[in-house]
Motif scaffolding. Structure first.
Motif, PDB file in Angstrom:
ATOM      1  N   THR A 159       0.833  -1.195   0.000  1.00 15.46           N
ATOM      2  CA  THR A 159       0.000   0.000   0.000  1.00 15.46           C
ATOM      3  C   THR A 159       0.870   1.249   0.000  1.00 15.46           C
ATOM      4  O   THR A 159       2.072   1.185   0.261  1.00 15.46           O
ATOM      5  CB  THR A 159      -0.902   0.037   1.242  1.00 15.46           C
ATOM      6  N   LYS A 160       0.254   2.392  -0.296  1.00 16.63           N
ATOM      7  CA  LYS A 160       0.913   3.689  -0.201  1.00 16.63           C
ATOM      8  C   LYS A 160      -0.157   4.714   0.110  1.00 16.63           C
ATOM      9  O   LYS A 160      -1.353   4.464  -0.092  1.00 16.63           O
ATOM     10  CB  LYS A 160       1.677   4.033  -1.471  1.00 16.63           C
ATOM     11  N   SER A 161       0.254   5.856   0.587  1.00 20.65           N
ATOM     12  CA  SER A 161      -0.706   6.904   0.927  1.00 20.65           C
ATOM     13  C   SER A 161      -1.399   7.402  -0.335  1.00 20.65           C
ATOM     14  O   SER A 161      -0.857   7.285  -1.444  1.00 20.65           O
ATOM     15  CB  SER A 161      -0.004   8.071   1.619  1.00 20.65           C
ATOM     16  N   ALA A 162      -2.587   7.971  -0.150  1.00 21.09           N
ATOM     17  CA  ALA A 162      -3.334   8.500  -1.294  1.00 21.09           C
ATOM     18  C   ALA A 162      -2.540   9.601  -1.986  1.00 21.09           C
ATOM     19  O   ALA A 162      -2.493   9.662  -3.220  1.00 21.09           O
ATOM     20  CB  ALA A 162      -4.695   9.019  -0.839  1.00 21.09           C
ATOM     21  N   SER A 163      -1.892  10.476  -1.214  1.00 22.52           N
ATOM     22  CA  SER A 163      -1.130  11.564  -1.830  1.00 22.52           C
ATOM     23  C   SER A 163       0.020  11.020  -2.678  1.00 22.52           C
ATOM     24  O   SER A 163       0.286  11.512  -3.773  1.00 22.52           O
ATOM     25  CB  SER A 163      -0.610  12.541  -0.777  1.00 22.52           C
ATOM     26  N   LYS A 164       0.686   9.966  -2.201  1.00 22.69           N
ATOM     27  CA  LYS A 164       1.762   9.338  -2.974  1.00 22.69           C
ATOM     28  C   LYS A 164       1.203   8.660  -4.218  1.00 22.69           C
ATOM     29  O   LYS A 164       1.779   8.755  -5.303  1.00 22.69           O
ATOM     30  CB  LYS A 164       2.506   8.322  -2.092  1.00 22.69           C
ATOM     31  N   ALA A 165       0.071   7.985  -4.086  1.00 24.92           N
ATOM     32  CA  ALA A 165      -0.547   7.312  -5.237  1.00 24.92           C
ATOM     33  C   ALA A 165      -0.915   8.325  -6.313  1.00 24.92           C
ATOM     34  O   ALA A 165      -0.620   8.114  -7.492  1.00 24.92           O
ATOM     35  CB  ALA A 165      -1.782   6.532  -4.793  1.00 24.92           C
TER      36      ALA A 165
END
Length: 102
Positions: A86-92
């Motif tokens: 997973t990754k943060s929404a901002s990173k995605a």
């Protein structure tokens, strides 16, 4: 002796020119200086100073998926989440903007 300046004439889409010049103005950089910087970077990199390519994949358009395909995509996401991929929404979103030049 080299010329102190040279003229460059280029055709640019009006909307692209307007948007770029608005940003350059906010930065306090005249368009001619930005073009000069770009040319200097071409020289330093011995080529275009950024990657120029067609993405190998495009984001999935969820509206084009059947219910079965949508469920498969959701299952992939759930599997990744359970596996810790997973990754943060901002990173995605930053990655998407970068990968697809958005």
């Amino acid at each position: 002796m080299a010329a102190k300046s040279a003229n460059l004439y280029a055709r640019i889409e009006p909307d692209v020119k307007e948007q770029a010049e608005r940003i350059l103005s906010e930065l306090g950089i005249p368009a001619s200086n930005a073009i000069n910087m770009f040319y200097k970077q071409i020289i330093l990199h011995r080529g275009i100073p950024f990657e120029v390519k067609i993405p190998s994949e495009r984001p999935v358009n969820m509206y084009d998926l059947s219910e079965e395909q949508m469920n498969e995509e959701l299952e992939k996401g759930y599997t990744d989440m359970k596996a810790g991929r997973t990754k943060s929404a901002s990173k995605a979103f930053a990655d998407i903007r970068k990968d697809f030049n958005l």
